[in-house]
Design a protein around this motif. Structure first.
Motif, PDB file in Angstrom:
ATOM      1  N   GLU A 395     -15.651   4.646   9.057  1.00 56.26           N
ATOM      2  CA  GLU A 395     -16.454   4.776  10.276  1.00 56.26           C
ATOM      3  C   GLU A 395     -16.088   3.724  11.331  1.00 56.26           C
ATOM      4  OE1 GLU A 395     -18.641   6.237   6.677  1.00 56.26           O
ATOM      5  OE2 GLU A 395     -17.593   4.370   7.220  1.00 56.26           O
ATOM      6  N   ALA A 396     -15.396   2.675  10.919  1.00 55.70           N
ATOM      7  CA  ALA A 396     -14.969   1.606  11.840  1.00 55.70           C
ATOM      8  C   ALA A 396     -13.571   1.154  11.432  1.00 55.70           C
ATOM      9  CB  ALA A 396     -15.949   0.438  11.791  1.00 55.70           C
ATOM     10  N   PRO A 397     -12.598   2.054  11.509  1.00 58.68           N
ATOM     11  CA  PRO A 397     -11.293   1.782  10.902  1.00 58.68           C
ATOM     12  C   PRO A 397     -10.471   0.750  11.664  1.00 58.68           C
ATOM     13  CG  PRO A 397     -11.223   3.846  12.123  1.00 58.68           C
ATOM     14  CD  PRO A 397     -12.665   3.392  12.133  1.00 58.68           C
ATOM     15  N   LEU A 398      -9.613   0.070  10.918  1.00 56.55           N
ATOM     16  CA  LEU A 398      -8.591  -0.748  11.551  1.00 56.55           C
ATOM     17  C   LEU A 398      -7.552   0.170  12.185  1.00 56.55           C
ATOM     18  CD1 LEU A 398      -7.864  -3.490   8.850  1.00 56.55           C
ATOM     19  CD2 LEU A 398      -9.292  -3.689  10.880  1.00 56.55           C
ATOM     20  N   SER A 399      -7.020  -0.228  13.318  1.00 57.78           N
ATOM     21  CA  SER A 399      -5.978   0.558  13.965  1.00 57.78           C
ATOM     22  C   SER A 399      -4.678   0.451  13.163  1.00 57.78           C
ATOM     23  CB  SER A 399      -5.740   0.067  15.389  1.00 57.78           C
ATOM     24  OG  SER A 399      -5.164  -1.235  15.373  1.00 57.78           O
ATOM     25  N   ARG A 400      -3.753   1.361  13.428  1.00 56.82           N
ATOM     26  CA  ARG A 400      -2.442   1.308  12.793  1.00 56.82           C
ATOM     27  C   ARG A 400      -1.777  -0.038  13.084  1.00 56.82           C
ATOM     28  NH1 ARG A 400       1.646   5.004  11.214  1.00 56.82           N
ATOM     29  NH2 ARG A 400       3.770   4.264  11.655  1.00 56.82           N
ATOM     30  N   GLU A 401      -1.889  -0.489  14.320  1.00 58.17           N
ATOM     31  CA  GLU A 401      -1.284  -1.767  14.698  1.00 58.17           C
ATOM     32  C   GLU A 401      -1.917  -2.922  13.931  1.00 58.17           C
ATOM     33  OE1 GLU A 401      -2.393   0.548  16.821  1.00 58.17           O
ATOM     34  OE2 GLU A 401      -0.392   1.312  17.323  1.00 58.17           O
ATOM     35  N   ALA A 402      -3.247  -2.876  13.762  1.00 52.14           N
ATOM     36  CA  ALA A 402      -3.925  -3.940  13.021  1.00 52.14           C
ATOM     37  C   ALA A 402      -3.511  -3.943  11.559  1.00 52.14           C
ATOM     38  CB  ALA A 402      -5.438  -3.787  13.148  1.00 52.14           C
ATOM     39  N   MET A 403      -3.296  -2.766  10.986  1.00 51.90           N
ATOM     40  CA  MET A 403      -2.862  -2.700   9.591  1.00 51.90           C
ATOM     41  C   MET A 403      -1.442  -3.238   9.432  1.00 51.90           C
ATOM     42  SD  MET A 403      -4.611   0.794   8.109  1.00 51.90           S
ATOM     43  CE  MET A 403      -4.029   0.440   6.453  1.00 51.90           C
ATOM     44  N   ILE A 404      -0.588  -2.951  10.387  1.00 49.61           N
ATOM     45  CA  ILE A 404       0.772  -3.485  10.337  1.00 49.61           C
ATOM     46  C   ILE A 404       0.742  -5.006  10.492  1.00 49.61           C
ATOM     47  CG2 ILE A 404       2.997  -3.544  11.519  1.00 49.61           C
ATOM     48  CD1 ILE A 404       2.543  -0.545  12.163  1.00 49.61           C
ATOM     49  N   ASP A 405      -0.076  -5.496  11.422  1.00 50.10           N
ATOM     50  CA  ASP A 405      -0.202  -6.950  11.601  1.00 50.10           C
ATOM     51  C   ASP A 405      -0.706  -7.615  10.322  1.00 50.10           C
ATOM     52  OD1 ASP A 405       0.693  -6.829  14.202  1.00 50.10           O
ATOM     53  OD2 ASP A 405      -1.301  -6.909  15.099  1.00 50.10           O
ATOM     54  N   LYS A 406      -1.670  -6.996   9.666  1.00 52.76           N
ATOM     55  CA  LYS A 406      -2.188  -7.541   8.411  1.00 52.76           C
ATOM     56  C   LYS A 406      -1.079  -7.585   7.357  1.00 52.76           C
ATOM     57  CE  LYS A 406      -5.185  -6.455   4.504  1.00 52.76           C
ATOM     58  NZ  LYS A 406      -6.046  -5.440   3.851  1.00 52.76           N
ATOM     59  N   ALA A 407      -0.304  -6.507   7.260  1.00 61.75           N
ATOM     60  CA  ALA A 407       0.779  -6.461   6.278  1.00 61.75           C
ATOM     61  C   ALA A 407       1.815  -7.543   6.553  1.00 61.75           C
ATOM     62  CB  ALA A 407       1.436  -5.082   6.289  1.00 61.75           C
ATOM     63  N   LEU A 408       2.178  -7.736   7.808  1.00 61.70           N
ATOM     64  CA  LEU A 408       3.135  -8.784   8.154  1.00 61.70           C
ATOM     65  C   LEU A 408       2.596 -10.165   7.789  1.00 61.70           C
ATOM     66  CD1 LEU A 408       4.321  -7.429  11.615  1.00 61.70           C
ATOM     67  CD2 LEU A 408       5.700  -7.566   9.526  1.00 61.70           C
ATOM     68  N   GLY A 417      10.493 -13.923   5.340  1.00 62.02           N
ATOM     69  CA  GLY A 417      10.700 -14.195   6.744  1.00 62.02           C
ATOM     70  C   GLY A 417      10.160 -13.041   7.576  1.00 62.02           C
ATOM     71  N   ARG A 418       9.839 -13.331   8.826  1.00 64.97           N
ATOM     72  CA  ARG A 418       9.242 -12.312   9.688  1.00 64.97           C
ATOM     73  C   ARG A 418      10.162 -11.100   9.866  1.00 64.97           C
ATOM     74  NH1 ARG A 418       3.927 -11.721  11.879  1.00 64.97           N
ATOM     75  NH2 ARG A 418       4.094 -10.252  13.602  1.00 64.97           N
ATOM     76  N   ALA A 419      11.460 -11.334  10.004  1.00 65.58           N
ATOM     77  CA  ALA A 419      12.389 -10.228  10.218  1.00 65.58           C
ATOM     78  C   ALA A 419      12.453  -9.327   8.989  1.00 65.58           C
ATOM     79  CB  ALA A 419      13.772 -10.756  10.572  1.00 65.58           C
ATOM     80  N   LEU A 420      12.558  -9.928   7.799  1.00 62.36           N
ATOM     81  CA  LEU A 420      12.599  -9.140   6.575  1.00 62.36           C
ATOM     82  C   LEU A 420      11.294  -8.386   6.384  1.00 62.36           C
ATOM     83  CD1 LEU A 420      13.824  -8.216   3.926  1.00 62.36           C
ATOM     84  CD2 LEU A 420      13.113 -10.405   2.892  1.00 62.36           C
ATOM     85  N   CYS A 425       8.245  -3.310   6.299  1.00 58.13           N
ATOM     86  CA  CYS A 425       7.144  -2.489   6.821  1.00 58.13           C
ATOM     87  C   CYS A 425       7.674  -1.168   7.362  1.00 58.13           C
ATOM     88  CB  CYS A 425       6.403  -3.237   7.934  1.00 58.13           C
ATOM     89  SG  CYS A 425       5.307  -4.547   7.370  1.00 58.13           S
ATOM     90  N   ALA A 426       8.726  -1.229   8.148  1.00 61.00           N
ATOM     91  CA  ALA A 426       9.279  -0.008   8.730  1.00 61.00           C
ATOM     92  C   ALA A 426       9.769   0.946   7.646  1.00 61.00           C
ATOM     93  CB  ALA A 426      10.420  -0.366   9.682  1.00 61.00           C
ATOM     94  N   GLY A 427      10.395   0.392   6.606  1.00 60.83           N
ATOM     95  CA  GLY A 427      10.874   1.242   5.518  1.00 60.83           C
ATOM     96  C   GLY A 427       9.746   1.924   4.769  1.00 60.83           C
ATOM     97  N   ILE A 428       8.662   1.209   4.554  1.00 64.27           N
ATOM     98  CA  ILE A 428       7.515   1.796   3.841  1.00 64.27           C
ATOM     99  C   ILE A 428       6.866   2.879   4.685  1.00 64.27           C
ATOM    100  CG2 ILE A 428       5.209   1.291   2.938  1.00 64.27           C
ATOM    101  CD1 ILE A 428       6.355  -1.548   2.254  1.00 64.27           C
ATOM    102  N   ALA A 441      11.806  -4.382  -6.764  1.00 64.96           N
ATOM    103  CA  ALA A 441      11.766  -5.166  -8.006  1.00 64.96           C
ATOM    104  C   ALA A 441      12.062  -6.646  -7.780  1.00 64.96           C
ATOM    105  CB  ALA A 441      12.726  -4.566  -9.020  1.00 64.96           C
ATOM    106  N   PRO A 442      13.049  -7.009  -6.958  1.00 65.55           N
ATOM    107  CA  PRO A 442      13.353  -8.444  -6.815  1.00 65.55           C
ATOM    108  C   PRO A 442      12.195  -9.255  -6.247  1.00 65.55           C
ATOM    109  CG  PRO A 442      15.200  -7.112  -6.030  1.00 65.55           C
ATOM    110  CD  PRO A 442      14.044  -6.171  -6.260  1.00 65.55           C
ATOM    111  N   PHE A 443      11.300  -8.612  -5.492  1.00 68.65           N
ATOM    112  CA  PHE A 443      10.173  -9.342  -4.911  1.00 68.65           C
ATOM    113  C   PHE A 443       9.189  -9.817  -5.986  1.00 68.65           C
ATOM    114  CE2 PHE A 443      11.348  -6.532  -1.275  1.00 68.65           C
ATOM    115  CZ  PHE A 443      11.719  -7.534  -0.385  1.00 68.65           C
ATOM    116  N   PHE A 444       9.232  -9.203  -7.162  1.00 70.42           N
ATOM    117  CA  PHE A 444       8.229  -9.471  -8.186  1.00 70.42           C
ATOM    118  C   PHE A 444       8.828 -10.005  -9.470  1.00 70.42           C
ATOM    119  CE2 PHE A 444       6.818  -5.670  -5.706  1.00 70.42           C
ATOM    120  CZ  PHE A 444       6.006  -6.368  -4.860  1.00 70.42           C
TER     121      PHE A 444
END
Length: 447
Positions: A395-408, A417-420, A425-428, A441-444
């Motif tokens: 009922e009060a959703p985060l915007s797509r941009e806000a979700m991307i910012d949160k993920a970053l 790093g910010r670039a990686l 994010c773009a790949g997902i 896998a390498p991230f974990f």
């Protein structure tokens, strides 16, 4: 109950759930929503790496090769560390930390494309949340719903990826449910067990589906049977909820995204307190009253938290932080912040009120009332802010941009790093266009 008393396989709740999932249409908009939830879950997992439990998990993962279920376990546990992952209110389940890791681990093994992966995620959210809607409120007082209902979700996601037949998916549900576990006792000591809950739920359902694909049978009446899940752990189960409203929206689209890194029960009060911060204008606070619902008190009535984790489960602390600082972030729960907010925290009083109790669990609401010292207010003795829903709810959703910012933010918190982080994010998000799954896998620590 004897074996002959078991209902026919096609007349059980899990058979009905398998049929419901198969019949439910998936649209492009559903996949786009699922991609954002996948992004949120993966970002949470990456963000959790640098915490104390995260270092233990990644170190354990790197110590020796892990099978598919073991990979799902590691990713699931990491996703549920920072307390900022998604939540479905009606079921009180965090589906993303269970379903997405299971789908990622198996999808990578099977080399599934983006659409197939997202469809499996939609199935997994649906199954976990529908079982969660059926457990009833009494279950949550002792059992952690994400841990107990989550295996049904990971089984559904894995079953979709494996192309299980309806009978085989019933087998998978049966053996997933037989592994349901996860008690709230860890809250008494602040142990790391909650992260294990998510990891186990992710791996248990995946394992059950993998075995079902090879003909390994499971109990068809695992939910409603005389010795099944509802009878064992759900004193006020509502079995009809599992199959209710089959034509309704996917559960994923009705799931909330968390903007603040604390228990979701604290979020409507945080939201209200942040509004009041801007209205108090620096005046001294004499008292704070928080109205909420009983489940929030069961989990978050902690007037004097002694660790960051306890503070994340303290309505007193979360409201004090929001009122004092006008923001809530990871630093809000550390020792300096706990000490600084202690005087105001001691003035916070909690109560379950009829308004919010009646609305729960369909709506998680709260009200915060502040009394200023000397009765000085902006137009009255007190200031009150109310929330029927919190920021991040459907009922009060985060915007797509806000979700991307949160993920970053989460990914950079986890050391990327910010670039990686931006490329990841773009790949997902490209999953919605049927893009390929990246190798995570390498991230974990999962070589």
């Amino acid at each position: 109950m004897t074996m002959s008393d078991d209902p026919p396989r096609n007349d059980t709740l899990t058979a009905g759930l398998a049929a419901l999932l198969s019949a439910k249409p998936i649209t492009a908009a559903d996949r786009e929503a699922a991609a954002l939830f996948v992004l949120d879950a993966i970002a949470n997992a990456i963000g959790g790496r640098r915490t104390a439990p995260g270092r233990i998990l990644t170190g354990w993962a790197a110590a020796e090769p892990r099978d598919t279920a073991g990979r799902a376990f590691v990713m699931g546990a990491l996703t549920h560390i920072l307390e900022v992952d998604d939540l479905h209110r009606g079921s009180v389940v965090h589906p993303g930390c269970v379903v997405v890791p299971a789908a990622l681990a198996l999808g990578s093994r099977l080399e599934i494309g983006g659409h197939g992966f997202l469809d499996a995620v939609l199935w997994g959210f649906e199954a976990a949340c529908r079982v969660g809607l059926g457990v009833g409120p009494g279950h949550y007082r002792i059992w952690h719903n994400t841990a107990t209902c989550g295996p049904y979700g990971s089984a559904a996601a894995a079953g979709k990826l494996l192309g299980l037949s309806a009978p085989a998916l019933v087998d998978a549900f049966g053996n997933a449910g037989s592994q349901s576990s996860g008690l709230w006792q860890f809250m008494a000591s602040g142990a790391m067990t909650k992260h294990l809950h998510a990891g186990h739920a992710a791996s248990a359902g995946l394992l059950a589906a993998d075995l079902a694909s090879r003909g390994f049978s499971g109990p068809p009446a695992i939910l409603e049977g005389e010795k099944g899940f509802f009878r064992a752990a759900c004193p006020d189960a509502v079995p009809e909820n599992v199959l209710a409203d089959p034509a309704g929206p996917w559960a994923l689209t009705q799931t909330s995204i968390k903007p603040w890194p604390s228990c979701r029960h604290t979020h409507p009060a945080i939201d209200a307190a942040l509004e009041l911060h801007g209205r108090i204008a620096g005046r001294a606070i004499e008292a704070v009253a928080v109205e909420t619902y009983p489940a929030a008190l069961d989990v978050c009535d902690r007037p004097a938290p002694e660790t960051p984790y306890e503070a994340k489960f303290s309505l007193h602390h979360c409201v004090a932080a929001a009122l004092n600082d006008g923001h809530v972030d990871f630093a809000s729960f550390e020792a300096e912040a706990r000490n600084r907010h202690a005087p105001l925290r001691a003035r916070v009083r909690l109560a379950a009120t009829a308004e919010f109790t009646a609305a729960y669990p369909a709506a998680w609401g709260s009200a915060v009332t502040v009394t200023l010292e000397g009765g000085e207010t902006l137009g009255g003795v007190t200031l009150t802010a109310r929330r029927a829903h919190a920021l991040g709810d459907p009922e009060a959703p985060l915007s797509r941009e806000a979700m991307i910012d949160k993920a970053l933010m989460l990914m950079t918190t986890g050391g990327l790093g910010r670039a990686l982080a931006g490329r990841l994010c773009a790949g997902i998000l490209a999953f919605a266009d049927d893009g390929p799954l990246p190798d995570l896998a390498p991230f974990f620590g999962l070589a």
